[in-house]
Write an enzyme that holds these catalytic residues in place. Structure first.
Site, PDB file in Angstrom:
ATOM      1  N   THR A  51       0.757  -1.233   0.041  1.00  0.00           N
ATOM      2  CA  THR A  51      -0.061  -0.172  -0.109  1.00  0.00           C
ATOM      3  C   THR A  51       0.804   1.223   0.077  1.00  0.00           C
ATOM      4  OG1 THR A  51      -1.750  -1.172   1.243  1.00  0.00           O
ATOM      5  CG2 THR A  51      -1.864   1.236   1.135  1.00  0.00           C
ATOM      6  N   ASN A 130      -5.216  -9.192  -8.104  1.00  0.00           N
ATOM      7  CA  ASN A 130      -5.592 -10.106  -6.827  1.00  0.00           C
ATOM      8  C   ASN A 130      -6.685 -10.719  -6.634  1.00  0.00           C
ATOM      9  OD1 ASN A 130      -5.783  -7.098  -6.781  1.00  0.00           O
ATOM     10  ND2 ASN A 130      -7.007  -7.676  -4.602  1.00  0.00           N
ATOM     11  N   GLN A 158       0.946  -8.974  -6.572  1.00  0.00           N
ATOM     12  CA  GLN A 158       0.595 -10.550  -6.727  1.00  0.00           C
ATOM     13  C   GLN A 158       1.609 -11.349  -7.684  1.00  0.00           C
ATOM     14  OE1 GLN A 158      -2.081 -12.228  -5.623  1.00  0.00           O
ATOM     15  NE2 GLN A 158      -2.596 -10.540  -4.062  1.00  0.00           N
ATOM     16  N   SER A 178       5.106  -6.584  -2.122  1.00  0.00           N
ATOM     17  CA  SER A 178       4.848  -6.608  -0.656  1.00  0.00           C
ATOM     18  C   SER A 178       5.337  -8.025  -0.244  1.00  0.00           C
ATOM     19  CB  SER A 178       3.245  -6.429  -0.532  1.00  0.00           C
ATOM     20  OG  SER A 178       3.113  -6.846   0.828  1.00  0.00           O
ATOM     21  N   HIS A 180       4.563 -10.094   2.489  1.00  0.00           N
ATOM     22  CA  HIS A 180       3.568 -11.184   2.852  1.00  0.00           C
ATOM     23  C   HIS A 180       2.703 -11.771   1.945  1.00  0.00           C
ATOM     24  CE1 HIS A 180      -0.649  -9.125   3.016  1.00  0.00           C
ATOM     25  NE2 HIS A 180       0.155  -8.073   2.827  1.00  0.00           N
ATOM     26  N   THR A 216      13.293   5.153  10.987  1.00  0.00           N
ATOM     27  CA  THR A 216      14.376   3.926  11.433  1.00  0.00           C
ATOM     28  C   THR A 216      13.651   2.706  10.483  1.00  0.00           C
ATOM     29  OG1 THR A 216      15.130   5.035  13.232  1.00  0.00           O
ATOM     30  CG2 THR A 216      15.281   2.757  13.240  1.00  0.00           C
ATOM     31  N   CYS A 304      -9.406  -7.135   1.467  1.00  0.00           N
ATOM     32  CA  CYS A 304      -9.678  -5.575   2.059  1.00  0.00           C
ATOM     33  C   CYS A 304     -11.027  -5.333   2.155  1.00  0.00           C
ATOM     34  CB  CYS A 304      -8.584  -4.695   1.425  1.00  0.00           C
ATOM     35  SG  CYS A 304      -7.190  -5.359   1.018  1.00  0.00           S
TER      36      CYS A 304
HETATM   37  C1  PLP Z   1      -2.055  -6.934  -0.938  1.00  0.00           C
HETATM   38  C2  PLP Z   1      -2.119  -6.097  -2.152  1.00  0.00           C
HETATM   39  C3  PLP Z   1      -1.779  -4.842  -2.089  1.00  0.00           C
HETATM   40  C4  PLP Z   1      -1.536  -4.277  -0.826  1.00  0.00           C
HETATM   41  O1  PLP Z   1      -0.186  -4.602   0.006  1.00  0.00           O
HETATM   42  P1  PLP Z   1       0.058  -4.601   1.481  1.00  0.00           P
HETATM   43  O2  PLP Z   1       1.363  -4.861   1.859  1.00  0.00           O
HETATM   44  O3  PLP Z   1      -1.121  -5.556   2.017  1.00  0.00           O
HETATM   45  O4  PLP Z   1      -0.400  -3.230   1.904  1.00  0.00           O
HETATM   46  C5  PLP Z   1      -1.495  -3.987  -3.197  1.00  0.00           C
HETATM   47  N1  PLP Z   1      -1.995  -4.443  -4.409  1.00  0.00           N
HETATM   48  C6  PLP Z   1      -2.158  -5.758  -4.563  1.00  0.00           C
HETATM   49  C7  PLP Z   1      -2.391  -6.361  -5.975  1.00  0.00           C
HETATM   50  C8  PLP Z   1      -2.341  -6.656  -3.519  1.00  0.00           C
HETATM   51  O5  PLP Z   1      -2.587  -7.784  -3.741  1.00  0.00           O
END
Ligand code: PLP
Length: 366
Positions: A51, A130, A158, A178, A180, A216, A304
């Site tokens: 994000t 996503n 993704q 991202s 995770h 930081t 979300c």
């Molecule tokens: C999950 C996702 C995000 C947001 O990433 P976060 O690390 O959760 O803030 C943005 N774009 C896409 C396509 C996503 O799948």
């Protein structure tokens, strides 16, 4: 990551040995991110996630190019992390074109060409969606942007670890990722910025991230991000075909066993882990609740938005009628899923849908 919470707790901005050690560990992670996407280390900036990377790319390019123009081209099916910054820029006087998609969720590169004006300062189209897993023709889109001297940003959150990404081969100037989403820790991400791309500072403060993203650094998160992207990229050639085989068996099995059902997203230009199907006459939320009691973790729209009752903007943009969009189910596969999991879903889902359809006031055959 664990040593960074305990004995190796140094702050990379300090000068003593413990700090230098943190600095070295962090730079090693930066090198891993750069290597995974064919970038150089000084083009990688760590953020708090996808994000933030999207916000930085969109708002940063807009701010840095204010004198040049006020128009942004993006797609109607972007994640809210791209759409909402665009909406917020519109309130400040910028203009945004939200490109339509076809029934499979693909952006036509010709529509990018048509949308570009003399005032366009950024083209931003996601690499893969996503919700429906559709992969966009980003190389062709980037080429069109570059023909007009416009930078190209892609939300590749993704795509990392799912399909090969090389920023030079694809013509990407800014890329969001991202941790995770590819097995790393939550709350850590990165923005790739091609050397020479004009983008403003996002967070003002200290000199971290070469003065462009102050604060930081989240050293444990960054270390986890670096290791995860290295593993995800290395595992991709073996993992993607394995997931794609399970995906295709799930899709075939669901469409064959359950009438009045359709596949959402593209049949082939699709992430290996993504299954998204629409069942007529049922509510997606009821499917989720039923599957949850059976031990299946599924989703309708994006995680979300599942708290809201609005049909997904992605499915709506693909032209799915509301009653179909409401009955959509997304199943995503991970490296720990097995063929047994696929068999299990195929054994329970038809009964769940049949039961819900019998109760549905939308069902004319009830
Ligand atoms: C999950 C996702 C995000 C947001 O990433 P976060 O690390 O959760 O803030 C943005 N774009 C896409 C396509 C996503 O799948």
């Amino acid at each position: 990551m664990l040593p960074c919470f305990s004995e190796r707790f140094g702050n990379p901005s300090s000068v003593y040995a413990l700090a230098r050690e943190a600095q070295v560990t962090m730079e090693r992670a930066r090198g891993r991110v750069a290597a995974a996407i064919g970038a150089s280390t000084d083009e990688i900036f760590f953020t708090s996630g996808g994000t933030e990377a999207d916000n930085w790319a969109i708002k940063g390019v807009a701010a840095a190019n204010k004198k040049k123009g006020d128009h942004i081209v993006t797609s109607a099916i972007e994640h809210h992390a791209v759409l909402h910054p665009c909406k917020s820029l519109e309130k400040q006087g910028y203009r945004v074109t939200y490109l339509p998609v076809d029934e499979f969720g693909r952006v036509d590169p010709a529509s990018v060409e048509e949308a570009i004006t003399d005032a366009t300062i950024l083209v931003s189209v996601m690499t893969a969606n996503n919700e429906i897993g559709t992969i966009q023709p980003i190389r062709a889109i980037a080429e069109i942007a570059h023909d007009h001297g416009i930078p190209f940003h892609t939300d590749a959150v993704q795509a990392i670890g799912a399909i090969p990404i090389d920023v030079d081969a694809l013509g990407i100037d800014l890329l969001s990722l991202s941790a995770h989403k590819f097995g790393g820790p939550k709350g850590t991400g990165a923005l790739y910025v091609r050397q020479g791309t004009r983008v403003g500072t996002f967070i003002d403060g200290g000199a971290q991230e070469r003065g462009r993203r102050a604060g930081t650094e989240n050293v444990p998160g960054i270390v986890g991000l670096g290791k995860a992207i290295e593993l995800a990229t290395a595992e991709m050639p073996a993992k993607a075909p394995r997931l794609a085989a399970m995906r295709d068996r799930l899709i075939r099995g669901i469409l064959d066993a359950i009438p009045d059902t359709r596949l959402n997203g593209h049949p082939t230009e699709r992430l290996a882990n993504n299954v998204n199907v629409a069942f007529r006459y049922v509510e997606g939320e009821s499917i989720l609740l039923s599957l949850d009691t059976l031990g299946v973790a599924a989703s309708t729209g994006s995680a979300c938005t599942s708290a809201s009752l609005e049909p997904s903007h992605v499915l709506t943009a693909c032209g799915l009628p509301h009653e179909h969009a409401h009955g959509s189910l997304r199943l995503t596969l991970g490296s720990r899923n097995t063929d047994d999991d696929v068999d299990y879903v195929l054994s329970v889902l038809p009964r769940v849908i049949e039961r819900l359809r019998k109760m549905s006031p939308l069902n004319p055959e009830r």
